[in-house]
Design a protein around this motif. Structure first.
Motif, mmCIF file in Angstrom:
data_model
loop_
_atom_site.group_PDB
_atom_site.id
_atom_site.type_symbol
_atom_site.label_atom_id
_atom_site.label_comp_id
_atom_site.label_asym_id
_atom_site.label_seq_id
_atom_site.Cartn_x
_atom_site.Cartn_y
_atom_site.Cartn_z
ATOM 1 N N GLN A 131 0.843 -1.184 0.000
ATOM 2 C CA GLN A 131 0.000 0.000 0.000
ATOM 3 C C GLN A 131 0.885 1.243 0.000
ATOM 4 O O GLN A 131 1.911 1.288 0.666
ATOM 5 N N MET A 132 0.487 2.225 -0.787
ATOM 6 C CA MET A 132 1.211 3.497 -0.853
ATOM 7 C C MET A 132 0.329 4.590 -0.255
ATOM 8 O O MET A 132 -0.869 4.633 -0.526
ATOM 9 N N ILE A 133 0.933 5.442 0.573
ATOM 10 C CA ILE A 133 0.236 6.613 1.082
ATOM 11 C C ILE A 133 1.008 7.842 0.638
ATOM 12 O O ILE A 133 2.133 7.742 0.151
ATOM 13 N N CYS A 134 0.395 8.991 0.805
ATOM 14 C CA CYS A 134 1.090 10.239 0.530
ATOM 15 C C CYS A 134 0.822 11.184 1.693
ATOM 16 O O CYS A 134 -0.334 11.369 2.096
ATOM 17 N N ILE A 135 1.869 11.741 2.250
ATOM 18 C CA ILE A 135 1.743 12.731 3.318
ATOM 19 C C ILE A 135 2.023 14.100 2.706
ATOM 20 O O ILE A 135 3.087 14.322 2.122
ATOM 21 N N TYR A 136 1.050 15.001 2.816
ATOM 22 C CA TYR A 136 1.194 16.370 2.334
ATOM 23 C C TYR A 136 1.484 17.279 3.523
ATOM 24 O O TYR A 136 0.813 17.193 4.547
ATOM 25 N N THR A 137 2.492 18.138 3.384
ATOM 26 C CA THR A 137 2.726 19.160 4.401
ATOM 27 C C THR A 137 2.021 20.425 3.937
ATOM 28 O O THR A 137 2.171 20.856 2.794
ATOM 29 N N ILE A 138 1.253 21.014 4.854
ATOM 30 C CA ILE A 138 0.361 22.117 4.507
ATOM 31 C C ILE A 138 0.578 23.286 5.452
ATOM 32 O O ILE A 138 0.781 23.101 6.654
ATOM 33 N N GLU A 139 0.505 24.483 4.870
ATOM 34 C CA GLU A 139 0.511 25.712 5.652
ATOM 35 C C GLU A 139 -0.675 26.551 5.207
ATOM 36 O O GLU A 139 -0.910 26.715 4.009
ATOM 37 N N THR A 140 -1.424 27.074 6.170
ATOM 38 C CA THR A 140 -2.598 27.884 5.846
ATOM 39 C C THR A 140 -2.241 29.364 5.906
ATOM 40 O O THR A 140 -1.220 29.754 6.484
ATOM 41 N N LYS A 141 -3.114 30.194 5.331
ATOM 42 C CA LYS A 141 -2.880 31.646 5.353
ATOM 43 C C LYS A 141 -2.868 32.209 6.766
ATOM 44 O O LYS A 141 -2.217 33.210 7.018
ATOM 45 N N ASN A 142 -3.567 31.546 7.692
ATOM 46 C CA ASN A 142 -3.569 32.045 9.076
ATOM 47 C C ASN A 142 -2.445 31.436 9.921
ATOM 48 O O ASN A 142 -2.403 31.634 11.126
#
Length: 96
Positions: A56-67
């Motif tokens: 199984q493959m997963i993907c982890i996204y690193t996210i930054e919001t405007k706030n």
């Protein structure tokens, strides 16, 4: 093999402490309850990983919001695409 939990801990130590999930309303912070639209966030990076469980493959996204909220979104099985997630991610990329 390093596990997804290992990478989650490293990213948390780098300040990506919130957890996000996608729904029909947008990107929801599980941590704060805030719902973001594509123009409210930036995907800083993505990390496709093998889990070792049946290839199984997963993907982890690193996210930054405007706030300023920073966290991760995990796509559970990239071999079985989530249409809502893919549409959301593509609309972020098209905003640039």
């Amino acid at each position: 093999m390093r596990t997804p939990k290992f990478y989650k801990e490293i990213l948390k130590s780098l300040g990506f402490s919130s957890l996000f999930k996608i729904n029909n309303h947008g990107l929801e912070s599980i941590t704060t309850g805030h719902i973001y639209s594509p123009d409210d966030i930036k995907v800083l990076n993505s990390y496709p990983l093998e889990t070792g469980a049946g290839n199984q493959m997963i993907c982890i996204y690193t996210i930054e919001t405007k706030n300023g909220e920073r966290g991760i979104l995990i796509e559970e099985d990239i071999k079985k695409p989530n249409k809502v997630l893919n549409t959301f991610i593509n609309s972020i990329e098209n905003e640039k």
